[in-house]
Enzyme design. Structure first.
Site, PDB file in Angstrom:
ATOM      1  N   ASP A  26       0.829  -1.524  -0.215  1.00 19.55           N
ATOM      2  CA  ASP A  26      -0.098   0.012   0.095  1.00 19.55           C
ATOM      3  C   ASP A  26       0.957   1.230   0.239  1.00 19.55           C
ATOM      4  OD1 ASP A  26       0.721  -0.721   2.620  1.00 19.55           O
ATOM      5  OD2 ASP A  26      -0.689   0.439   3.586  1.00 19.55           O
ATOM      6  N   LYS A  28      -6.715  -0.559   6.432  1.00 16.91           N
ATOM      7  CA  LYS A  28      -5.752  -0.171   7.177  1.00 16.91           C
ATOM      8  C   LYS A  28      -5.530   1.080   7.496  1.00 16.91           C
ATOM      9  CE  LYS A  28      -1.592   0.754   6.572  1.00 16.91           C
ATOM     10  NZ  LYS A  28      -0.049   0.886   6.321  1.00 16.91           N
ATOM     11  N   GLU A  35      -3.562   0.426  13.648  1.00 17.09           N
ATOM     12  CA  GLU A  35      -1.943   0.332  13.755  1.00 17.09           C
ATOM     13  C   GLU A  35      -1.635   1.733  14.307  1.00 17.09           C
ATOM     14  OE1 GLU A  35       1.647   0.573  10.515  1.00 17.09           O
ATOM     15  OE2 GLU A  35      -0.303   0.352   9.591  1.00 17.09           O
ATOM     16  N   GLU A  40       1.522   2.905  15.413  1.00 15.25           N
ATOM     17  CA  GLU A  40       3.023   2.412  15.298  1.00 15.25           C
ATOM     18  C   GLU A  40       3.882   3.219  15.970  1.00 15.25           C
ATOM     19  OE1 GLU A  40       6.294   2.150  12.012  1.00 15.25           O
ATOM     20  OE2 GLU A  40       4.649   2.794  11.429  1.00 15.25           O
ATOM     21  N   LYS A  81      -1.945  -4.191  14.294  1.00 13.08           N
ATOM     22  CA  LYS A  81      -0.960  -4.181  13.511  1.00 13.08           C
ATOM     23  C   LYS A  81       0.059  -3.080  14.308  1.00 13.08           C
ATOM     24  CE  LYS A  81       1.268  -3.130   9.198  1.00 13.08           C
ATOM     25  NZ  LYS A  81       1.100  -2.844   7.819  1.00 13.08           N
ATOM     26  N   SER A 109       2.628  -8.199   8.870  1.00  8.32           N
ATOM     27  CA  SER A 109       1.937  -7.475   8.063  1.00  8.32           C
ATOM     28  C   SER A 109       3.310  -6.620   7.315  1.00  8.32           C
ATOM     29  CB  SER A 109       0.777  -6.558   8.377  1.00  8.32           C
ATOM     30  OG  SER A 109       0.389  -5.820   7.416  1.00  8.32           O
ATOM     31  N   TYR A 125       4.473   6.570   4.666  1.00  3.96           N
ATOM     32  CA  TYR A 125       4.114   6.346   3.274  1.00  3.96           C
ATOM     33  C   TYR A 125       2.594   6.781   3.035  1.00  3.96           C
ATOM     34  CZ  TYR A 125       2.550   2.272   6.379  1.00  3.96           C
ATOM     35  OH  TYR A 125       2.266   1.652   7.267  1.00  3.96           O
TER      36      TYR A 125
END
Length: 363
Positions: A34, A147, A188, A190, A230, A301, A363
């Protein structure tokens, strides 16, 4: 407090739970493909290719036309928006190609990290406006899951409580909107590997972030059986001078998860967080080898940690197509083994030992 009457019907709940369980079935994980147009451009530049629609399409085609047996190790693939509507050389939509092979299709639905006012350089993730409509359209177009990435940083003053709470609530809002539209949300939060913090600090912050995230998911009545998490693995900062064994990373990671993630969650699909391909596999394997109760599937993932060797083997040349696909199959198989604690390292591939760290990765 009056009892809450959930917005999801039993049929909706069953569909969401079934999708989540299929993605993280034994030995399976997720290929994260992605990358945004800009990020994909950086990858292509590394191998001497211009960032064009056709080069991006061809590279995604390379990934998606790897031998169909890859479905034994890959349960889902996360698409970027443009990839949802691209086709193979023969005119087959990528979504149909992947789903016909028994792999579920995911879609990145956030719109990137933006500054969070009132903090010292921290951020939150935008994209809630219009999300319901986008999710409904993606579901119609073949997506099964979604996501959304939030980013937190470790420093002497961060993450702040404001950052932790804001990002937890954004993830919860996103999750409820996805579920109402039939998509399984991958949550997610992170924690970036930037910095020189030690393993203990990362574990402490990871626990605080995950605890806040699941408090928010509960407050927003998210159906946990129809979600996936995630998270980052618990690792020392990239600039830390102290090196830790895979077993230490595994224990710190599993301890943090056991303290914060409800057993109702079907699976935890780790991001690679700038680790080399080989380190990401070895650490995943170490987590799964620990003899502690693990009520969820613990799998992968990975984006960079599944694709670095692929890109290097391909080099932008059509004659290297098979070699690149062989690398993808190899890394997928290795991580499938690691998700069961069965990986025995036998050497690295074209780029498997190289660090994939990017400061302030976006990203």
């Amino acid at each position: 407090m009056s009892p809450h009457f959930p917005a999801l019907t039993p049929d909706q709940k069953k569909e969401l739970a079934d999708i989540a369980q299929r993605i993280v079935a034994s030995g399976k994980g997720i290929l994260a493909a992605d990358e945004s147009v800009g990020t994909m451009g950086k990858r292509l530049t590394q191998i001497g290719l211009e960032n064009t629609d056709e080069h991006r399409r061809f590279y995604r085609q390379l990934l998606f036309t790897t031998d169909p047996s890859i479905k034994e190790h890959i349960g889902g693939i996360i698409f970027f928006h443009e990839t949802m509507y691209q086709k193979t050389d023969g005119g087959v939509p990528f979504v149909k190609l992947v789903k016909d092979n028994g792999i579920l299709v995911g879609i990145k639905v956030d719109k990137g990290v933006v500054p969070l006012a009132g903090t010292n350089g921290e951020g939150t993730t935008q994209g809630l406006d219009g999300l319901a409509e986008r999710c409904a359209q993606y579901k119609k177009d073949g997506a099964d899951f979604a996501k959304w990435r939030c980013v937190l940083k470790i420093s002497p003053n961060t993450p702040s409580r404001l950052s932790i709470i804001e990002n937890a609530n954004v993830l919860a809002r996103y999750a409820t909107i996805c579920q109402q539209n039939g998509l399984v949300p991958i949550v997610e939060p992170e924690i970036l590997p930037d910095g020189d913090h030690d393993l203990k600090t990362c574990q402490y912050i990871t626990e605080k972030v995950l605890a806040a995230t699941y408090k928010a998911l509960s407050d927003h009545h998210v159906y946990l059986e129809g979600t996936l998490l995630k998270p980052n693995m618990v690792t020392a900062g990239h600039a830390s001078t102290t090196k830790y064994t895979p077993e230490q990373v595994g224990m710190a990671t599993l301890t943090a998860l056991r303290r914060t993630v409800p057993p109702a969650v079907p699976g935890i699909t780790f991001l690679s967080g700038g680790q080399s391909e080989e380190d990401a596999s070895i650490h995943l394997n170490a987590i799964n080898k620990l003899h502690l109760i693990k009520p969820w599937a613990l799998t992968f993932s990975y984006g960079r940690a599944l694709q670095a060797s692929v890109l290097k083997a391909w080099g932008g040349k059509k004659e290297n197509l098979k070699a690149a696909q062989d690398e993808l199959m190899r890394r997928a198989k290795i991580n499938g083994q690691a998700s069961k604690g069965e990986y025995k390292p036998t050497g690295t591939g074209a780029a498997a030992g190289e660090s994939l760290f990017v400061a302030n990765h976006a990203y």
